[in-house]
Design a protein around this motif. Structure first.
Motif, PDB file in Angstrom:
ATOM      1  N   UNK A  82      -3.014  17.892  -3.822  1.00  0.00           N
ATOM      2  CA  UNK A  82      -4.007  16.314  -4.357  1.00  0.00           C
ATOM      3  C   UNK A  82      -4.863  16.360  -5.159  1.00  0.00           C
ATOM      4  N   UNK A  83      -5.869  17.723  -5.691  1.00  0.00           N
ATOM      5  CA  UNK A  83      -6.899  17.477  -6.283  1.00  0.00           C
ATOM      6  C   UNK A  83      -6.891  17.381  -7.615  1.00  0.00           C
TER       7      UNK A  83
ATOM      8  N   UNK B 280      -5.117  10.124  -3.658  1.00  0.00           N
ATOM      9  CA  UNK B 280      -5.689  11.198  -3.421  1.00  0.00           C
ATOM     10  C   UNK B 280      -7.224  11.426  -3.940  1.00  0.00           C
ATOM     11  N   UNK B 281      -8.166  10.059  -4.318  1.00  0.00           N
ATOM     12  CA  UNK B 281      -9.540  10.394  -4.067  1.00  0.00           C
ATOM     13  C   UNK B 281      -9.662  10.254  -2.157  1.00  0.00           C
ATOM     14  N   UNK B 282      -9.037   9.161  -2.082  1.00  0.00           N
ATOM     15  CA  UNK B 282      -8.941   8.758  -0.401  1.00  0.00           C
ATOM     16  C   UNK B 282      -9.249  10.093  -0.125  1.00  0.00           C
TER      17      UNK B 282
ATOM     18  N   UNK C 245      -4.816   6.268   0.888  1.00  0.00           N
ATOM     19  CA  UNK C 245      -4.283   4.893   1.609  1.00  0.00           C
ATOM     20  C   UNK C 245      -4.704   4.575  -0.282  1.00  0.00           C
ATOM     21  N   UNK C 246      -3.705   4.194  -0.812  1.00  0.00           N
ATOM     22  CA  UNK C 246      -4.180   2.936  -2.115  1.00  0.00           C
ATOM     23  C   UNK C 246      -3.043   2.130  -2.111  1.00  0.00           C
TER      24      UNK C 246
ATOM     25  N   UNK D  13       0.629  -1.407  -0.243  1.00  0.00           N
ATOM     26  CA  UNK D  13       0.321   0.054  -0.075  1.00  0.00           C
ATOM     27  C   UNK D  13       1.097   1.014   0.390  1.00  0.00           C
ATOM     28  N   UNK D  14       0.160   2.534  -0.612  1.00  0.00           N
ATOM     29  CA  UNK D  14       1.056   3.835  -0.686  1.00  0.00           C
ATOM     30  C   UNK D  14       0.138   4.105   0.344  1.00  0.00           C
ATOM     31  N   UNK D  15       0.459   5.074   1.339  1.00  0.00           N
ATOM     32  CA  UNK D  15      -0.093   6.346   1.843  1.00  0.00           C
ATOM     33  C   UNK D  15       0.590   7.749   2.006  1.00  0.00           C
ATOM     34  N   UNK D  16      -0.683   8.485   2.079  1.00  0.00           N
ATOM     35  CA  UNK D  16      -0.222   9.867   1.235  1.00  0.00           C
ATOM     36  C   UNK D  16      -0.613  10.878   2.194  1.00  0.00           C
ATOM     37  N   UNK D  17       0.136  11.615   2.896  1.00  0.00           N
ATOM     38  CA  UNK D  17      -0.388  12.860   4.240  1.00  0.00           C
ATOM     39  C   UNK D  17      -0.007  14.335   2.969  1.00  0.00           C
TER      40      UNK D  17
END
Length: 393
Positions: A74-75, A107-109, A45-46, A33-37
């Motif tokens: 991220x938008x 990004x959608x998350x 997460x994705x 998984x990737x987690x973007x802050x």
């Protein structure tokens, strides 16, 4: 456009400040998984799972973060997608496709959390109240017609209305007369056991044309919902020829990673049903475009999903607003209970369906402590080795 531009005002999520990867070991495969802050305190997460190349997808994700993500809004999903694809000179392939797909999911998350809405509200809303799913991975064990039949009845008892299976063992290219007959006997036993379920047969893209032609003829009596990937994709032009001989629909497309790879599939009329994977085909941003192109070609969409319950949940968000959806794949019934502890909030399968998500974003959070207890094993199971379907090596 191919560099991060911080001069434009950031949206409600702020800017991406940190990117990390995590991997979870299971008896079947490692899930990554990737987690973007963001600097506004949000995270998304994705899924970046690869069956055999988990190290590589995690490494590329972290490298791409430095090149294309840090400082981005991220938008700006379309721009970020292009920046990763064009900026990294991706020309197809599984590792790059998986990374782009997982980042897009994250990004959608984030966007859903920033706006306080489920992610599906950002991808066309809903045109159905639930998503029908079919079971895969249910036939682990001995390759025997009666064993398959008994397990199929168990699937039906859990409320599923459709299931998929590969009856062909370690077959590759050609099948001997005895092996072909035995494979067909497995399909016959399953059909007799569950006469009212939709059955999908998996070919795993491995038969030569003469064997594929004979199989579509031998499988005709069993009223299949589709025969999946009977031919290697190196022979994509012959798919249409096989479709013309088949009484059942032909499906495929899980091996393609974006609209550019799908172009030949559409141009040749290769299949009746496309099967893009949200975690391989470019994430939310790309899969909607693929579904629209399929609709133009009078094709249905049945997304591939052989990953973790996070991909199942994300796929539900992706397909709720997809008018030409047929059904969604799930392996969730194959997995250990701790996988669901690691992925807090994944959507459950109830009566062969998954209902509307309610929480913002994808509605799932990663439990780091469970990941620490179950590190990746980097196992490999060879689909062309005798007994692969037991998934015990």
């Amino acid at each position: 456009m191919l560099t991060v531009d911080t001069r434009r005002p950031a949206g409600p999520a702020g800017r991406i400040s940190r990117v990390e990867t995590l991997s979870l070991g299971t008896a079947w495969r490692d899930f990554s998984y990737v987690r973007i802050h963001t600097d506004e305190g949000l995270s998304g997460i994705g899924e970046i799972t690869h069956p055999y190349r988990g190290r590589e997808t995690c490494s590329l994700t972290e490298a791409m973060a430095q090149r294309h993500l840090i400082g981005a809004d991220p938008f700006d999903v379309e721009e970020i997608w292009l920046r990763m694809y064009q900026g990294d000179f991706l020309r197809g392939g599984d590792v790059g496709g998986i990374v782009v797909s997982g980042v897009d999911q994250a990004l959608y998350d984030i966007m859903g959390k920033a706006l306080g809405v489920p992610a599906y509200r950002l991808t066309g809303g809903a045109c159905r109240d639930s998503v029908r799913v079919y079971a895969n991975g249910w036939y682990t064990g001995e390759r025997d017609p009666q064993v398959f039949a008994a397990k199929a009845k168990e699937v039906a008892a859990r409320g599923y209305t459709a299931l998929k299976f590969d009856p062909f063992g370690a077959g590759l290219g050609e099948l001997s007369r005895a092996e072909l007959r035995f494979s067909v006997d497995i399909v016959a036993a399953v059909r007799e056991a569950v006469p009212d379920l939709d059955l999908f047969v998996e070919g795993h893209a491995r038969f030569a044309m003469p064997t594929a032609v004979r199989l579509v003829r031998e499988l005709e009596p069993f009223d299949l919902g589709w025969f999946e990937e009977p031919l290697p994709w190196t022979h994509i032009e012959r798919y249409a020829e096989l479709r013309a001989r088949a009484a059942m629909p032909i499906s495929g497309g899980e091996h393609f990673h974006n609209r550019y790879e799908y172009a030949r599939l559409f141009a040749t009329g290769a299949v009746d049903i496309i099967q893009p994977d949200l975690s391989m085909a470019g994430g939310f941003t790309e899969i909607r475009k693929l579904a629209a192109q399929a609709d133009v070609h009078a094709m249905l969409v049945a997304p591939h999903n052989s990953n973790s319950p996070l991909c199942t949940t994300a796929s539900v968000h992706a397909v709720l607003g997809m008018p030409n959806l047929l059904v969604l794949e799930t392996f969730d019934g194959l997995l250990e209970p701790y996988v669901f502890d690691a992925l807090k909030g994944v959507l459950p399968v109830t009566g062969g369906h998954i209902g509307l998500p309610e929480r913002p974003g994808l509605g799932v959070e990663l439990a780091d402590e469970v990941f620490a207890e179950h590190p990746p094993s980097h196992r490999f199971w060879n689909m062309f080795k005798e007994g692969w379907e037991k998934r015990d090596r």
